[in-house]
Write an enzyme that holds these catalytic residues in place. Structure first.
Site, PDB file in Angstrom:
ATOM      1  N   LYS A  90      19.079 104.833  48.017  1.00 42.16           N
ATOM      2  CA  LYS A  90      18.272 105.103  46.828  1.00 42.16           C
ATOM      3  C   LYS A  90      19.181 105.352  45.626  1.00 42.16           C
ATOM      4  CE  LYS A  90      14.309 108.149  45.734  1.00 42.16           C
ATOM      5  NZ  LYS A  90      13.498 109.252  46.335  1.00 42.16           N
ATOM      6  N   SER A 165       8.705 108.802  46.297  1.00 43.95           N
ATOM      7  CA  SER A 165       9.530 108.160  45.288  1.00 43.95           C
ATOM      8  C   SER A 165      10.606 107.232  45.852  1.00 43.95           C
ATOM      9  CB  SER A 165      10.215 109.217  44.420  1.00 43.95           C
ATOM     10  OG  SER A 165      11.112 109.991  45.202  1.00 43.95           O
ATOM     11  N   SER A 189       8.543 111.911  49.858  1.00 47.30           N
ATOM     12  CA  SER A 189       9.020 110.681  49.222  1.00 47.30           C
ATOM     13  C   SER A 189       9.607 109.642  50.165  1.00 47.30           C
ATOM     14  CB  SER A 189      10.062 111.018  48.154  1.00 47.30           C
ATOM     15  OG  SER A 189       9.461 111.689  47.070  1.00 47.30           O
TER      16      SER A 189
END
Length: 478
Positions: A90, A165, A189
């Site tokens: 990420k 996310s 997330s």
């Protein structure tokens, strides 16, 4: 509309064990696998929009890493379960020399001066790290909507959200951009993309995977299509680093353990799962707060509970242990934190933040210090409630989210940024109690949207959670 599904086949779709076996036998090389991933990315990325700061050009560091891994396999000296395996992280996980925009369009994103612990472990293990993956603004949305990156879409159906996310990580996993993708999770997330993209995921015990910027409830962990890939990833990234002041003592196992005390032969690879006799599993479909659970989502959990009971587990339905006040307080605590981030931006840059996020942040502007401290104490009460409700059981089965996937263009499953986050009542308590929680793809709604279930365990029992997830994966495919 479907651009790609996990049913398609090719080198880009193989799991870590299959890749390592192929490398060892000489059936194919890491360079050939990386080329297959590049073709998949070129085919789907214009629609999916999962990657940031990719590194798939000829002669790049990723190609050099793949070539080096190939030489190690040829010499019989591979470094472990991710050597030569394509992976992503990420964008909020630092890669030296790569910008970290935190998903938003404001200002000039800072460039990382050093690799994060996760990235260092991946490089040491010979993994082929070829890209970062995108996220929404500050990671405070459960979708793939970002003021910098635009909209990240589900590879299963581009009209639907990825969740977030860890939106890009989830999309990359579902699209087959290699088998392992690392995300982060402070309230769901990692697990929300898991349920809405049909993935296997793990939010580890707090402190199990080292971070260079630990924060209350925040964890990093893997997203994949199969539980075995989660385990392979944890063997690499689940090792301590002195930079994480919250790190746990070193774990020396392989992230698996026997589940049942019942006597019997060991489970052979590919066989039906071993008995779950004596394994105590609580289950519930009501979070006690937020949105009501969609009946189709609840039915997937009920069917899963029946499968586990049929396999010998002791199932007990429990009442919810969250309440609306606990959910509102953690939401308010995060709003104040994010208001600080918004206020720190130059005034001329603040308008670049996604409007939904900016409005959500602004509700934290006038919260007093006394109220912030009260919210902090409320988070500790959430921790106590989660542990008290689950301590008598080995595992807890629940929905991941109370609803199925929503349109890709929506920032959240709800439209009003003034209300607390109505979809994290099942996930956020395990961030605050520091317990591990995995997701397994377990069914679908009548219109075909994937539905996962969450399996939470006792703190530090990441191996048990992964082992139960793998048993359930086998039951569901049997």
């Amino acid at each position: 509309m479907h651009t790609h599904t996990p049913a398609s086949h090719g080198l880009a779709d193989l799991g870590t064990a299959e890749l390592v076996a192929g490398y060892r036998s000489g059936a194919f090389t890491p360079v050939e696998v990386l080329e297959a991933v590049r073709r998949r990315v070129e085919e789907l990325e214009p629609t999916v929009n999962a990657l940031w700061a990719g590194d798939l050009d000829d002669g790049s560091a990723a190609w050099a890493a793949a070539e080096e891994a190939g030489r190690r396999y040829a010499a019989g000296t591979p470094r472990g379960p991710l050597d030569g395996v394509p992976v992503t992280v990420k964008e909020n996980i630092a890669r030296k020399g790569v910008a970290k925009p935190a998903g938003h369009a404001a200002g000039v994103p800072p460039v990382a001066e050093a690799d994060a612990p996760i990235v260092a472990r991946l490089h040491e293990a010979g993994a082929v790290l070829f890209s970062s993956t995108v996220m929404p603004d500050w990671g405070m949305l459960s979708s793939g909507v970002s003021s910098r990156h635009g909209i990240t879409r589900s590879p299963l159906d581009p009209t639907l959200t990825t969740g977030g996310s860890s939106s890009g990580a989830g999309a990359a996993a579902a699209a087959g951009y290699g088998p392992v993708h690392i995300g982060s999770d402070i309230g769901g997330s990692i697990r929300l993309p898991g349920t809405w993209l049909g993935l296997a995921t793990l939010k580890p015990s707090f402190g199990r995977v080292p971070l260079d910027a630990p924060y209350l409830g925040r964890c990093a962990g893997p997203l994949a299509r199969r539980v075995s890939d989660l385990r392979a990833a944890m063997q690499v990234i689940g090792r301590p680093d002195v930079r994480d002041v919250s790190e746990l003592p070193p774990y020396h196992g392989d992230y698996s353990r026997p589940l049942s005390a019942a006597p019997g032969p060991a489970q052979a690879p590919g066989s039906r799962p071993a008995s779950l006799e004596g394994v105590r599993i609580a289950w519930h479909t009501d979070a006690g707060c937020g949105a009501s659970t969609d009946p189709e989502v609840a039915e997937v959990v009920v069917r899963t509970a029946e499968l586990l009971r049929d396999a010998g587990a002791e199932l007990t339905e429990i009442p919810p242990f969250m309440d609306p006040g606990l959910l509102a307080d953690v939401d308010r605590f995060w709003r104040v934190r994010s208001w600080g981030d918004l206020r720190a931006l130059p005034v001329e840059e603040q308008h670049r933040i996604l409007p939904h996020v900016a409005q959500w942040c602004q509700a934290g502007a006038d919260v007093s210090g006394v109220e912030v401290l009260r919210c902090y104490h409320s988070i500790q009460q959430m921790r106590e409630a989660a542990i008290a409700a689950t301590a008598a059981y080995d595992f807890v089965l629940s929905p991941v989210a109370p609803m199925a996937a929503f349109p890709a263009e929506q920032p959240m499953p709800f439209l009003d940024p003034s209300v607390p986050m109505t979809h994290i009542g099942f996930t956020v308590p395990y961030n605050m109690s520091e317990q591990p929680a995995a997701t397994v793809d377990a069914g679908a709604t009548a219109d075909g949207r994937r539905v996962g279930v969450q399996l939470a365990g006792r703190r530090f029992d990441d191996a048990g959670v992964l082992s139960l997830a793998e048993v359930l994966e086998g039951l569901l495919s049997g």
